[in-house]
Scaffold this motif. Structure first.
Motif, PDB file in Angstrom:
ATOM      1  N   VAL A   1      -3.660 -12.576  -2.222  1.00  0.00           N
ATOM      2  CA  VAL A   1      -2.437 -11.971  -1.712  1.00  0.00           C
ATOM      3  C   VAL A   1      -2.273 -12.457  -0.282  1.00  0.00           C
ATOM      4  CG1 VAL A   1      -1.413  -9.759  -1.020  1.00  0.00           C
ATOM      5  CG2 VAL A   1      -2.606  -9.953  -3.207  1.00  0.00           C
ATOM      6  N   SER A   2      -1.067 -12.834   0.096  1.00  0.00           N
ATOM      7  CA  SER A   2      -0.872 -13.358   1.449  1.00  0.00           C
ATOM      8  C   SER A   2      -0.232 -12.350   2.402  1.00  0.00           C
ATOM      9  CB  SER A   2      -0.039 -14.641   1.414  1.00  0.00           C
ATOM     10  OG  SER A   2       1.230 -14.379   0.864  1.00  0.00           O
ATOM     11  N   ARG A   3       0.292 -11.252   1.843  1.00  0.00           N
ATOM     12  CA  ARG A   3       0.976 -10.277   2.701  1.00  0.00           C
ATOM     13  C   ARG A   3       0.822  -8.878   2.110  1.00  0.00           C
ATOM     14  NH1 ARG A   3       6.491 -10.485   5.654  1.00  0.00           N
ATOM     15  NH2 ARG A   3       7.418  -8.498   5.111  1.00  0.00           N
ATOM     16  N   ILE A   4       0.521  -7.926   2.979  1.00  0.00           N
ATOM     17  CA  ILE A   4       0.449  -6.525   2.589  1.00  0.00           C
ATOM     18  C   ILE A   4       1.507  -5.778   3.381  1.00  0.00           C
ATOM     19  CG2 ILE A   4      -0.958  -4.430   2.502  1.00  0.00           C
ATOM     20  CD1 ILE A   4      -3.440  -6.254   2.520  1.00  0.00           C
ATOM     21  N   GLU A   5       2.288  -4.955   2.707  1.00  0.00           N
ATOM     22  CA  GLU A   5       3.303  -4.138   3.356  1.00  0.00           C
ATOM     23  C   GLU A   5       3.009  -2.667   3.118  1.00  0.00           C
ATOM     24  OE1 GLU A   5       7.242  -5.102   2.034  1.00  0.00           O
ATOM     25  OE2 GLU A   5       7.093  -7.196   2.666  1.00  0.00           O
ATOM     26  N   LEU A   6       3.590  -1.829   3.944  1.00  0.00           N
ATOM     27  CA  LEU A   6       3.547  -0.385   3.738  1.00  0.00           C
ATOM     28  C   LEU A   6       4.650   0.250   4.558  1.00  0.00           C
ATOM     29  CD1 LEU A   6       2.164   1.072   6.458  1.00  0.00           C
ATOM     30  CD2 LEU A   6       0.115   0.079   5.474  1.00  0.00           C
ATOM     31  N   GLY A   7       4.946   1.489   4.240  1.00  0.00           N
ATOM     32  CA  GLY A   7       5.955   2.233   4.983  1.00  0.00           C
ATOM     33  C   GLY A   7       5.358   3.479   5.587  1.00  0.00           C
ATOM     34  N   THR A   8       5.817   3.834   6.782  1.00  0.00           N
ATOM     35  CA  THR A   8       5.343   5.042   7.449  1.00  0.00           C
ATOM     36  C   THR A   8       6.455   5.559   8.362  1.00  0.00           C
ATOM     37  OG1 THR A   8       3.461   6.012   8.636  1.00  0.00           O
ATOM     38  CG2 THR A   8       4.271   3.882   9.436  1.00  0.00           C
ATOM     39  N   GLY A   9       6.233   6.729   8.913  1.00  0.00           N
ATOM     40  CA  GLY A   9       7.210   7.295   9.829  1.00  0.00           C
ATOM     41  C   GLY A   9       7.246   6.532  11.146  1.00  0.00           C
ATOM     42  N   THR A  10       8.237   6.835  11.958  1.00  0.00           N
ATOM     43  CA  THR A  10       8.425   6.111  13.217  1.00  0.00           C
ATOM     44  C   THR A  10       7.563   6.660  14.344  1.00  0.00           C
ATOM     45  OG1 THR A  10      10.296   7.534  13.761  1.00  0.00           O
ATOM     46  CG2 THR A  10      10.789   5.428  12.675  1.00  0.00           C
ATOM     47  N   PHE A  11       6.810   7.726  14.066  1.00  0.00           N
ATOM     48  CA  PHE A  11       5.895   8.291  15.059  1.00  0.00           C
ATOM     49  C   PHE A  11       4.756   8.971  14.315  1.00  0.00           C
ATOM     50  CE2 PHE A  11       9.101  11.429  14.022  1.00  0.00           C
ATOM     51  CZ  PHE A  11       8.366  12.572  13.768  1.00  0.00           C
ATOM     52  N   GLY A  12       3.732   9.342  15.054  1.00  0.00           N
ATOM     53  CA  GLY A  12       2.618  10.074  14.460  1.00  0.00           C
ATOM     54  C   GLY A  12       1.350   9.255  14.382  1.00  0.00           C
ATOM     55  N   TYR A  13       0.292   9.942  13.985  1.00  0.00           N
ATOM     56  CA  TYR A  13      -1.025   9.307  13.957  1.00  0.00           C
ATOM     57  C   TYR A  13      -1.104   8.181  12.928  1.00  0.00           C
ATOM     58  CZ  TYR A  13      -2.273  11.840   9.698  1.00  0.00           C
ATOM     59  OH  TYR A  13      -2.298  12.312   8.424  1.00  0.00           O
ATOM     60  N   GLN A  14      -0.323   8.264  11.844  1.00  0.00           N
ATOM     61  CA  GLN A  14      -0.380   7.219  10.821  1.00  0.00           C
ATOM     62  C   GLN A  14       0.036   5.864  11.388  1.00  0.00           C
ATOM     63  OE1 GLN A  14       1.476  10.007  10.581  1.00  0.00           O
ATOM     64  NE2 GLN A  14       1.170  11.004   8.620  1.00  0.00           N
ATOM     65  N   LEU A  15       1.064   5.861  12.204  1.00  0.00           N
ATOM     66  CA  LEU A  15       1.538   4.612  12.796  1.00  0.00           C
ATOM     67  C   LEU A  15       0.435   3.983  13.645  1.00  0.00           C
ATOM     68  CD1 LEU A  15       3.717   2.525  13.382  1.00  0.00           C
ATOM     69  CD2 LEU A  15       4.617   4.068  15.152  1.00  0.00           C
ATOM     70  N   ASN A  16      -0.207   4.765  14.480  1.00  0.00           N
ATOM     71  CA  ASN A  16      -1.309   4.247  15.302  1.00  0.00           C
ATOM     72  C   ASN A  16      -2.461   3.747  14.438  1.00  0.00           C
ATOM     73  OD1 ASN A  16       0.042   4.874  17.663  1.00  0.00           O
ATOM     74  ND2 ASN A  16      -0.870   6.902  17.808  1.00  0.00           N
ATOM     75  N   TYR A  17      -2.762   4.484  13.397  1.00  0.00           N
ATOM     76  CA  TYR A  17      -3.841   4.131  12.476  1.00  0.00           C
ATOM     77  C   TYR A  17      -3.603   2.741  11.877  1.00  0.00           C
ATOM     78  CZ  TYR A  17      -6.138   4.276   7.858  1.00  0.00           C
ATOM     79  OH  TYR A  17      -6.842   3.980   6.727  1.00  0.00           O
ATOM     80  N   TYR A  18      -2.421   2.531  11.331  1.00  0.00           N
ATOM     81  CA  TYR A  18      -2.126   1.238  10.704  1.00  0.00           C
ATOM     82  C   TYR A  18      -2.095   0.111  11.731  1.00  0.00           C
ATOM     83  CZ  TYR A  18      -0.929   3.889   6.515  1.00  0.00           C
ATOM     84  OH  TYR A  18      -0.977   4.717   5.430  1.00  0.00           O
TER      85      TYR A  18
ATOM     86  N   VAL B   1       0.880  -1.160   0.000  1.00  0.00           N
ATOM     87  CA  VAL B   1       0.000   0.000   0.000  1.00  0.00           C
ATOM     88  C   VAL B   1       0.919   1.211   0.000  1.00  0.00           C
ATOM     89  CG1 VAL B   1      -1.696   1.336   1.301  1.00  0.00           C
ATOM     90  CG2 VAL B   1      -1.912  -1.157   1.155  1.00  0.00           C
ATOM     91  N   PHE B   2       0.859   1.971  -1.070  1.00  0.00           N
ATOM     92  CA  PHE B   2       1.760   3.107  -1.233  1.00  0.00           C
ATOM     93  C   PHE B   2       1.148   4.427  -0.771  1.00  0.00           C
ATOM     94  CE2 PHE B   2       3.833   0.161  -4.121  1.00  0.00           C
ATOM     95  CZ  PHE B   2       5.166   0.421  -3.877  1.00  0.00           C
ATOM     96  N   ASN B   3      -0.174   4.514  -0.783  1.00  0.00           N
ATOM     97  CA  ASN B   3      -0.775   5.811  -0.474  1.00  0.00           C
ATOM     98  C   ASN B   3      -2.196   5.613   0.037  1.00  0.00           C
ATOM     99  OD1 ASN B   3      -1.913   8.546  -0.844  1.00  0.00           O
ATOM    100  ND2 ASN B   3      -0.059   8.946  -2.013  1.00  0.00           N
ATOM    101  N   VAL B   4      -2.493   6.221   1.163  1.00  0.00           N
ATOM    102  CA  VAL B   4      -3.857   6.339   1.680  1.00  0.00           C
ATOM    103  C   VAL B   4      -4.013   7.804   2.046  1.00  0.00           C
ATOM    104  CG1 VAL B   4      -5.542   5.626   3.404  1.00  0.00           C
ATOM    105  CG2 VAL B   4      -3.805   3.993   2.636  1.00  0.00           C
ATOM    106  N   ALA B   5      -4.900   8.505   1.356  1.00  0.00           N
ATOM    107  CA  ALA B   5      -5.041   9.941   1.580  1.00  0.00           C
ATOM    108  C   ALA B   5      -6.505  10.354   1.524  1.00  0.00           C
ATOM    109  CB  ALA B   5      -4.255  10.722   0.528  1.00  0.00           C
ATOM    110  N   VAL B   6      -6.844  11.311   2.381  1.00  0.00           N
ATOM    111  CA  VAL B   6      -8.189  11.894   2.422  1.00  0.00           C
ATOM    112  C   VAL B   6      -8.004  13.398   2.567  1.00  0.00           C
ATOM    113  CG1 VAL B   6     -10.374  11.994   3.692  1.00  0.00           C
ATOM    114  CG2 VAL B   6      -9.160   9.809   3.482  1.00  0.00           C
TER     115      VAL B   6
END
Length: 148
Positions: free
Chosen positions: A91-108, A60-65
């Motif tokens: 698909v057996s695995r989904i990956e994504l990248g995010t920062g090491t802190f912030g609301y996005q990390l909690n969201y995922y 997952v490269f982008n989730v934006a609203v």
């Protein structure tokens, strides 16, 4: 509001830039991707873009609203729809990248993603300008996974 599959070329770059501030980076994952959009009054107000990166793995490269529509569960609906689609595609695995802190990390993490790797200095090496959130600079990228 309606959630449906759309072509990645139909998603406004201004929306995608909310989640990934690099136009050059965005261009690398639009081709041959799966795109799901939230549409209200014939306008795309949110999107989720994913692309196969290995035989059994999709990123997952982008989730934006857009800000006026955030905090209403739209991003969660988009990502859940994408997860459902990817399960149907075996698909057996989904990956994504995010920062090491912030609301996005909690969201995922609330959606079941777990940390599987750290890419040191990713945001320094791959973005022209420093990225800040709440006054703190992002350096490393956390790689998260969801095993289906």
């Amino acid at each position: 509001m309606e959630i449906k599959e759309v072509s990645a070329k139909d998603i406004p770059v201004s929306l995608l830039l909310l989640a990934d501030p690099s136009k050059a980076n965005i261009q690398t994952y639009l081709d041959k991707s799966w795109s799901i959009a939230a549409i209200q009054d014939q306008n795309i107000i949110g999107a989720c873009i994913a692309k196969q990166i290995r035989k059994d793995t999709v990123e997952v490269f982008n989730v934006a609203v857009y800000p006026a529509h955030q905090q209403q569960g739209i991003g969660t609906q988009l990502l859940n729809n994408m997860i459902t689609k990817l399960k149907r595609l075996n698909v057996s695995r989904i990956e994504l990248g995010t920062g090491t802190f912030g609301y996005q990390l909690n969201y995922y993490q609330r959606l079941g993603f777990q940390v599987c790797n750290v890419w040191r200095d990713h945001f320094i090496k791959h973005y022209e300008k420093p990225l800040y959130e709440n006054g703190l600079q992002h350096f490393d990228m956390l790689r998260l996974e969801l095993v289906l």
